[in-house]
Design an enzyme around this catalytic site. Structure first.
Site, short mmCIF file in Angstrom:
data_model
loop_
_atom_site.label_atom_id
_atom_site.label_comp_id
_atom_site.label_asym_id
_atom_site.label_seq_id
_atom_site.Cartn_x
_atom_site.Cartn_y
_atom_site.Cartn_z
N ARG A 111 0.85 -1.19 0.00
CA ARG A 111 0.00 0.00 0.00
C ARG A 111 0.89 1.23 0.00
NH1 ARG A 111 -2.28 3.39 3.84
NH2 ARG A 111 -4.38 4.12 3.41
N SER A 132 -12.91 -2.97 0.86
CA SER A 132 -13.19 -2.36 2.16
C SER A 132 -14.69 -2.14 2.28
CB SER A 132 -12.50 -0.99 2.26
OG SER A 132 -11.12 -1.15 2.21
N LYS A 163 -4.24 6.24 8.79
CA LYS A 163 -5.04 6.66 7.62
C LYS A 163 -5.88 7.83 8.11
CE LYS A 163 -7.96 4.60 4.02
NZ LYS A 163 -9.31 5.12 3.97
N1 3NM Z 1 -7.96 1.22 6.30
P1 3NM Z 1 -3.01 0.90 11.46
S1 3NM Z 1 -7.92 1.91 8.73
C1 3NM Z 1 -5.56 1.23 5.63
O1 3NM Z 1 -10.89 1.67 8.28
C2 3NM Z 1 -6.63 1.42 6.62
O2 3NM Z 1 -10.75 0.97 6.24
C3 3NM Z 1 -8.76 1.47 7.34
O3 3NM Z 1 -3.39 1.25 9.97
C4 3NM Z 1 -10.24 1.37 7.28
O4 3NM Z 1 -3.00 -0.57 11.58
C5 3NM Z 1 -6.44 1.79 7.95
O5 3NM Z 1 -1.66 1.51 11.66
C6 3NM Z 1 -5.13 2.07 8.60
O6 3NM Z 1 -4.05 1.57 12.33
C7 3NM Z 1 -4.62 0.92 9.39
#
Ligand code: 3NM
Length: 214
Positions: A38, A109, A138
């Protein structure tokens, strides 16, 4: 599919404290079960640089039988002949993408029941549901849905493989599994630590414990 989702590591160069190839190599040693490239956000690689890093990460995955998934970028996924692609709700018509990529893994998603139902209908192989918790990784996430969203999806007969995402770490992963997820997808709980191998190894141990003690 479900066994690959257990510990799904997602990352790009901007998420890493050190060389992404080293980070992925250590994460694989630690026991991750799937990987998503990503390459996004401020300072992310583009064009040839993005392609070249993708090739290196893919080669590591291939050597270790870890499915290699590309985030969003269908052209890159096809050029690399990746094992699959993961797309968000804004990334285009899911049924068209399904036709375009053939039998490759398609992850989508989904944030609620209607998005999950639609993803199942259009041929997703798994859905990523989030955010489970607050995340700094994010910036444009929806409101925190929490593990309860996964429970609701399961109660409404969504049987497709599900991975929870967003703010997941060693301490808070159990409720995600207990809610009905097949695994957890995470970035910073591995990529931003000094010891990605130990992080991944502790995470997979906790995940396995969570399944046993469900
Ligand atoms: N998608 P971390 S949250 C890429 O809610 C991504 O769809 C999300 O990163 C969603 O594990 C997210 O550091 C970030 O929190 C995940």
């Amino acid at each position: 599919m479900k066994k690959h989702l257990k510990l799904y590591f997602v990352m790009g160069s901007v998420n890493c404290l050190k060389n992404p190839v080293e980070v992925l190599s250590e994460a694989i040693d630690g026991g991750i079960t799937m990987f998503q490239y990503r390459e996004k956000g401020k300072g992310a690689l583009e064009g040839e640089d993005k392609l070249q890093l993708g090739k290196k990460l893919q080669s590591l995955c291939n050597q270790n039988n870890i499915p290699f998934i590309v985030n969003d970028d269908i052209n890159l996924a096809l050029e690399l002949d990746a094992d699959g692609i993961h797309i968000g709700q804004e990334d285009g018509d899911v049924s068209k993408i399904r036709k375009f990529i053939g039998r490759k893994i398609l992850g989508v998603s989904a944030h609620d029941l209607s998005e999950a139902t639609e993803a199942v209908k259009t041929g997703a192989n798994y859905i990523g549901v989030g955010p489970m918790y607050e995340t700094k990784t994010k910036l444009d996430t929806n409101e925190v849905a929490g593990p309860d969203m996964i429970r609701q999806l399961r109660q409404n007969n969504i049987e497709i493989p599900i991975v929870g995402i967003g703010g997941i770490n060693q301490q808070n992963l159990k409720p995600v599994i207990n809610a009905g997820a097949d695994g957890v997808a995470l970035i910073s709980a591995i990529s931003s630590l000094k010891q990605p191998r130990e992080a991944a190894s502790n995470l997979i141990e906790s995940i396995n414990d969570s399944f046993v003690n469900e």
